[in-house]
Design a protein around this motif. Structure first.
Motif, PDB file in Angstrom:
ATOM      1  N   UNK A 111      14.052  23.599  -3.517  1.00  0.00           N
ATOM      2  CA  UNK A 111      14.128  24.235  -2.187  1.00  0.00           C
ATOM      3  C   UNK A 111      14.374  25.722  -2.311  1.00  0.00           C
ATOM      4  N   UNK A 112      15.345  26.075  -3.167  1.00  0.00           N
ATOM      5  CA  UNK A 112      15.636  27.498  -3.348  1.00  0.00           C
ATOM      6  C   UNK A 112      14.431  28.213  -3.955  1.00  0.00           C
ATOM      7  N   UNK A 170      11.996  28.895  -1.259  1.00  0.00           N
ATOM      8  CA  UNK A 170      12.414  30.062  -0.472  1.00  0.00           C
ATOM      9  C   UNK A 170      12.108  31.351  -1.224  1.00  0.00           C
ATOM     10  N   UNK A 171      12.400  31.325  -2.525  1.00  0.00           N
ATOM     11  CA  UNK A 171      12.110  32.511  -3.337  1.00  0.00           C
ATOM     12  C   UNK A 171      10.623  32.819  -3.342  1.00  0.00           C
ATOM     13  N   UNK A 226       8.438  32.012  -1.041  1.00  0.00           N
ATOM     14  CA  UNK A 226       8.075  32.531   0.279  1.00  0.00           C
ATOM     15  C   UNK A 226       8.477  34.012   0.390  1.00  0.00           C
ATOM     16  N   UNK A 227       9.677  34.325  -0.131  1.00  0.00           N
ATOM     17  CA  UNK A 227      10.127  35.718  -0.109  1.00  0.00           C
ATOM     18  C   UNK A 227       9.172  36.594  -0.897  1.00  0.00           C
ATOM     19  N   UNK A 228       8.759  36.076  -2.050  1.00  0.00           N
ATOM     20  CA  UNK A 228       7.837  36.843  -2.880  1.00  0.00           C
ATOM     21  C   UNK A 228       6.549  37.106  -2.126  1.00  0.00           C
ATOM     22  N   UNK A 256       6.098  37.181   1.184  1.00  0.00           N
ATOM     23  CA  UNK A 256       6.309  38.114   2.301  1.00  0.00           C
ATOM     24  C   UNK A 256       6.613  39.522   1.813  1.00  0.00           C
ATOM     25  N   UNK A 257       7.441  39.600   0.770  1.00  0.00           N
ATOM     26  CA  UNK A 257       7.978  40.918   0.412  1.00  0.00           C
ATOM     27  C   UNK A 257       7.154  41.627  -0.654  1.00  0.00           C
ATOM     28  N   UNK A 258       6.377  40.859  -1.404  1.00  0.00           N
ATOM     29  CA  UNK A 258       5.603  41.514  -2.464  1.00  0.00           C
ATOM     30  C   UNK A 258       4.122  41.531  -2.136  1.00  0.00           C
ATOM     31  N   UNK A 282       3.662  42.819   1.958  1.00  0.00           N
ATOM     32  CA  UNK A 282       4.621  43.828   2.395  1.00  0.00           C
ATOM     33  C   UNK A 282       3.980  44.975   3.170  1.00  0.00           C
ATOM     34  N   UNK A 329       3.501  44.130   6.782  1.00  0.00           N
ATOM     35  CA  UNK A 329       4.748  44.123   7.549  1.00  0.00           C
ATOM     36  C   UNK A 329       5.368  45.502   7.664  1.00  0.00           C
ATOM     37  N   UNK A 330       5.113  46.343   6.652  1.00  0.00           N
ATOM     38  CA  UNK A 330       5.605  47.723   6.765  1.00  0.00           C
ATOM     39  C   UNK A 330       4.960  48.410   7.956  1.00  0.00           C
ATOM     40  N   UNK A 390       3.741  46.927  10.631  1.00  0.00           N
ATOM     41  CA  UNK A 390       4.288  46.348  11.869  1.00  0.00           C
ATOM     42  C   UNK A 390       5.670  46.914  12.145  1.00  0.00           C
ATOM     43  N   UNK A 391       6.434  47.075  11.075  1.00  0.00           N
ATOM     44  CA  UNK A 391       7.785  47.602  11.241  1.00  0.00           C
ATOM     45  C   UNK A 391       7.737  49.036  11.750  1.00  0.00           C
ATOM     46  N   UNK A 424       8.874  40.390  10.034  1.00  0.00           N
ATOM     47  CA  UNK A 424       8.588  41.821   9.847  1.00  0.00           C
ATOM     48  C   UNK A 424       9.720  42.469   9.045  1.00  0.00           C
ATOM     49  N   UNK A 432       9.339  41.199   5.371  1.00  0.00           N
ATOM     50  CA  UNK A 432       8.151  41.721   4.702  1.00  0.00           C
ATOM     51  C   UNK A 432       8.234  43.206   4.463  1.00  0.00           C
ATOM     52  N   UNK A 437      13.267  42.306  -2.026  1.00  0.00           N
ATOM     53  CA  UNK A 437      13.096  41.063  -2.777  1.00  0.00           C
ATOM     54  C   UNK A 437      14.206  40.895  -3.804  1.00  0.00           C
TER      55      UNK A 437
END
Lengths: 661, 384
Positions: A32-33, A36-37, A39-41, A43-45, A48, A51-52, A54-55, B242, B245, B283
């Protein structure tokens, strides 16, 4: 004897099961963890950048900053359309804003009666949240500063400074320059599928007429943007001056118009209806294009009330109508210049004599002249504007040759002067009859005499007549009018860059001389010359030549009717005068129309003289020849009292007035 | 102190020995997570200790003291109190149903003088204790497959239904899942598990259609298609994603998260604090926190593994399961993998209730560890 509740093997078994399953649980938790990791990768990698963006679009808003609209200036740089600061007051609906109470508070600072408060309250409640609704415009500095001081206590209230278009001369240039007004739906539709976002800005005004409309995009410039950081509620948190995109101001449009000449035209016309167009007959530059009565374009900028609009639209002298371009009139006797040239061009002997006895019977009816001119040649007939001579002259030449000459002088056509609204009018010929009257496709001989005196089907606008007289005065070039001198400093092609007139110089000279004889500018005094005495501009030897015209605005029923400025205004004749000056070396050519003014010589020619005078006085070469400068007595520097001089190393020499520089 | 010394009878009952037996590394990891929570709460308040960071850290310090007290409390006391706590929890849930305080359409709170609390939190510990106590007296056969299993099933079902009725679907699900994990760990037959999973899948659609409240249904629909409603319910998920990300690899920097600082992030101090952390530390920060959570779960599970008593094993594993579920559900929600259910991130989120539950639970886990050799013998396999 007590039986153990659980046997030993069972204890071992359940411990074993637990251990295996605990490891499984741990694995699940790890999985599970790990998910999550992962999914983070993702979204964030991986995602990104998306989303930047959009932000950033969350965080920053760009507020459009309208660019200062380009100035419109005359040929000497006098400002005809400018921008002035405008202190505005706006209220927006927002969380924690009570618009009703806010308006009540504002009423202490600016005049806001109950009725207006109610109207604005409705507007505010109907507007989207945080969309400012304009409450006041053109506040005084005192009101503006008082409100700005109170602004922090008044949420939803903004007092800012915008720019608003101003036409310093009010009406004189309204038809040439046009005006700007609020954008309406048609403007947005006309802008195509992707309208410039600035069009939706509440303070943006779009060009609606004239130069403002034709060069709207150039004048508009490029809107800038102010980068502001906003929170989730859309409130500005701070500004980011480094992120601002500066506005590119609109281009300056320089007209060939001379403001002094046109202002004089406005004065001279007063309440009279008509138009005056003046061109430089060497270059084609339009120095004056006035249509009267005019209207105050400034009223359109802030928006007309229904009553104001009706007053303008329903007035019988039609102030909203540009009579210099959009209205066509029978040219009357001014057209005789064309008939004369067509006659010469087709080999007609100018010494042919026809005698005028006030009436002339031909073709089964009686043709009239305004008086009995006696025997006339072509030259004297131009000067006396004898209708009976020109009836016969026109019959000798025929309609098609007259039409050809008229078109060579720009009649019946439109010119690319940059602003919209020109009506071509009509120069008729036999082909026209065939095309437009299929039931009666024949040019009847009886229609030719009417054409010979500029009546009948012939309808022309004042700009065309100005071009005609400018070409007559120039005697060589087929000049075109030029209204736009430069756009953003880029010079527009001159009106003299066109070909020559396809006529013999001596024929052109003949008509030119005939116009001189009309006013006596050529030194002749022909009896009953229509414009005699109009040559004198009060400028010494600089004289004006011209041709009068008195055009019927209706049929007179058998030729008997009251000419001149008598009777019902809307039934009177139109007065024309086409002219140029100085006669010896023409510089300025002009057509003046006074709608229902009566006789050309008495209604139009005096106005032409007044306007022409200003143009001549503005011409440095002409004034240099009129005013003989009286030289100041030369005082040797050594004799001057040194104590009176300032301490500077060298005082400027005293300028000598009157010397051309 | 040598290992041999610890084998001396009575030695392990000494307070100093008990304290030394507490997993201090575990305590350190918990403190790191709570500290990270304080750090984030300080940031989103605009670099201010109030209103969140200081209370959060003070609350953690107090609860850490309570956890240590509970850790040295003999596991047999826990054992003895298992059913009473469960019973009390049930009683309180009934009291809520009869006489609870209603806020925002949900009846979850009981007032005690000026305070109010959620009895469902008591049940989170109560269900773990009661089931561990129950299974402690049950043989492997019974636990695997027997009619006896109806007893644990009922023990789970009653509180779950009471909580679901409030309605608090998130907590009900948590209690149900925790109970199920204990039942499975105790040795439930794989066949029953398989039937249960299939049955759950079959029941889910009608449950979704007919039993759920509109707002619950809407949350799930929004989760599936957040773009359909970007300014309404989908807004939370979208803004959270958002924030995550845009954090990228290293984040926007401490105190510079525009999504949280400018209030685009909803519930930024509670349910969505992980998104704040993700935005500001990227991250790297997120994975570090997830590793810390993994370490907590691993250490707690290891405690369960090493316990000599079945009660201890199941109790510690149950608490671990609750904690892990919190982390998973909140993480999945914040990352747009689960509907918004209002489950906070334990230790990181601001809010007393969950921290009390988790720290009391960990007190139990540490008690199991400290007393892992203690004999828990009074179990008879039935209700006392």
């Amino acid at each position: 004897m007590t039986q153990p509740a659980i046997f030993f093997e069972e204890v071992n078994e359940r411990q074993g099961v637990f251990h295996r399953r605990a490891i499984l649980l741990g694995a699940f938790a790890g999985l599970g963890l790990g998910a999550l990791g992962g999914r983070l990768g993702y979204l964030q990698l991986v995602e990104t950048q998306r989303y930047e963006k959009l932000s950033a679009s969350n965080q920053f808003n760009f507020k459009l900053l309208p660019a200062p609209r380009g100035l419109i200036v005359d040929r000497n740089g006098a400002v005809l359309a400018a921008n002035r600061p405008n202190f505005r007051l706006m209220v927006a609906r927002d969380k924690g804003v009570d618009p009703e109470a806010t308006l009540k508070t504002l009423a202490e600072y600016v005049p806001l009666d109950d009725a207006r408060q109610r109207r604005y309250l409705r507007e505010i409640n109907a507007a989207p949240k945080r969309a400012p609704v304009q409450i006041m415009e053109d506040m005084t500095w005192e009101q503006f500063s008082a409100l700005n001081v109170r602004a922090p206590e008044l949420p939803g209230v903004t007092a800012d400074m915008g720019e608003v278009r101003v036409y310093p001369h009010g009406g004189a240039f309204a038809h040439v320059i046009g005006y700007v007004a609020k954008v309406n739906k048609e403007d947005v539709d006309a802008a195509g599928p992707n309208p410039d976002p600035i069009m939706l800005h509440p303070s943006f005004r779009i060009g609606k007429q004239g130069v403002e409309k034709a060069f709207d995009v150039a004048l508009r410039g490029k809107a800038g943007a102010q980068k502001v950081e906003v929170d989730a509620n859309g409130r500005e948190v701070r500004q980011d001056p480094n992120g601002d995109i500066p506005a590119v101001p609109g281009k300056v449009i320089e007209l060939t118009i001379d403001a002094d000449v046109q202002l004089r035209a406005e004065e001279v016309f007063g309440a009279e209806s008509g138009a005056a167009v003046m061109m430089d007959c060497r270059t084609g530059d339009v120095l004056c294009m006035y249509s009267g009565p005019s209207f105050d374009a400034n009223k359109f900028v802030r928006g007309l009330t229904g009553a104001e609009y009706r007053e303008l639209a329903l007035y019988e002298r039609k102030p909203l109508f540009n009579k210099a371009l959009t209205a066509t009139y029978p040219p009357g006797s001014t057209f005789k210049t064309m008939v004369a040239l067509a006659a010469l061009d087709s080999g007609y002997d100018p010494n042919t004599v026809h005698s005028c006895g006030k009436t002339w019977a031909w073709g089964g009816r009686v043709w009239h002249c305004d008086q009995a001119h006696g025997p006339q040649t072509l030259h004297t007939a131009i000067a006396t504007s004898c209708d009976i001579y020109f009836y016969q002259c026109a019959l000798a030449v025929g309609p098609d040759r007259i039409a050809k000459v008229a078109r060579a002088f720009g009649l019946g056509q439109t010119f690319d002067i940059g602003i919209p609204g020109q009506k071509p009018g009509l120069v008729p010929d036999t082909a026209y009859k065939r095309r437009v009257f299929p039931k009666d496709p024949v040019w009847h001989p009886g229609e030719t005499p009417s054409m010979g005196i500029g009546q009948g089907y012939t309808h022309l606008n004042p700009l065309q007549l100005c071009v005609q007289v400018a070409r007559l005065a120039n005697r060589r070039k087929a000049l075109h009018p030029r209204l736009i001198k430069s756009i953003g400093g880029v010079e527009q092609p001159a009106g003299s860059s066109f070909g020559d007139l396809p006529f013999k110089p001596e024929h052109l000279e003949f008509v030119y001389n005939g116009m001189g004889a009309v006013t006596g500018a050529n030194g002749e005094h022909i009896a009953r010359a229509t414009g005699f005495g109009q040559a004198d501009l009060g400028l010494g030897s600089f004289l004006m030549a011209g041709k009068t015209g008195t055009a019927q605005s209706r049929g007179y029923g058998g030729g008997t009717g009251a000419h001149g400025a008598v009777g019902e205004w809307s039934l009177r004749d139109h007065a024309w005068f086409i002219c140029f000056a100085p006669f010896d070396n023409p510089r300025y050519a002009m057509s003046v129309l006074v709608e229902h003014g009566g006789f050309g010589a008495s209604a139009a020619a005096p106005k032409a003289r007044e306007i022409m005078r200003v143009a001549m006085l503005k011409d440095p070469e002409i004034t240099a020849q009129i005013t003989k400068p009286a030289p100041l007595p030369e005082v040797p520097p050594a004799e001057r009292n040194q104590d009176d001089l300032p301490d500077g190393p060298e005082a400027d020499p005293i300028p000598t007035p009157g010397q051309p520089t | 102190m040598t290992v041999s010394a610890l084998t001396r009878p009575g030695e392990r009952d000494r307070l100093i020995v008990k304290l030394s037996e507490i997993d201090w590394l575990f305590v350190a990891v918990l403190t790191l997570i709570a500290g990270a929570g304080g750090l984030m709460l300080f940031s989103i308040a605009g670099s201010s200790w109030t209103p969140w960071a200081a209370p959060h850290l003070i609350r953690y310090a107090l609860l850490l003291a309570i956890m240590i007290v509970l850790a040295v409390l003999d596991v047999r006391v826990w054992f003895a109190l298992a059913y009473p706590i469960y019973g009390l929890g049930l009683l309180l849930l009934v009291a809520v149903a009869v006489h609870g305080q209603t806020r925002l359409g949900a009846t979850r709170w009981l007032g005690v003088g000026p305070f109010s609390f959620q009895p469902s939190e008591v049940m989170k510990i109560g269900i773990v204790l009661a089931l561990a106590r129950l299974y402690h007296g049950a043989g492997a056969q019974r636990a695997r497959l027997s009619w006896w299993l109806l007893i644990p099933a009922g023990m789970i079902a009653v509180p779950v239904l009471l909580v679901a009725k409030q309605p608090d679907l998130g907590t009900a699900m948590l209690i149900a899942l925790t109970g199920t994990v204990i039942v499975v760990l105790a040795g439930l037959s794989w066949r029953v598990i398989a039937v249960g999973v299939l049955g759950a899948l079959a029941v889910a659609p009608p449950f979704f259609m007919f039993v759920m409240h509109d707002y619950q249904r809407e949350r799930i629909l929004t989760f599936l298609h957040p773009e359909n409603d970007p300014s309404g319910t989908g807004y939370h998920i979208l803004q959270s994603m958002i924030a995550l990300g845009s954090g990228g690899l290293l984040g926007k920097g401490y105190g510079l998260g525009s999504q949280s600082q400018l209030n685009f992030l909803p519930e930024k101090q509670t349910d969505f604090i992980f998104a704040t952390l993700a935005e500001e530390f990227g991250f790297v920060g997120c994975v570090s926190i997830l590793i810390l959570y993994g370490a907590v779960i691993f250490m707690a599970l290891r405690t369960a593994y090493l316990s000599h008593s079945h009660f201890g094993r199941l109790a510690a594993a149950g608490v671990t399961a609750t904690f892990a579920l919190y982390v998973m559900i909140n993480g999945a929600m914040v990352m747009g993998l689960a509907p918004v259910v209002g489950v906070p991130m334990p230790m990181l989120s601001y809010g007393g209730t969950v921290m009390v539950t988790v720290m009391v639970g960990f007190g139990l886990v540490q008690s199991v560890r400290v007393h892992r050799y203690a004999e828990v013998t009074s179990g008879k396999g039935t209700f006392v």
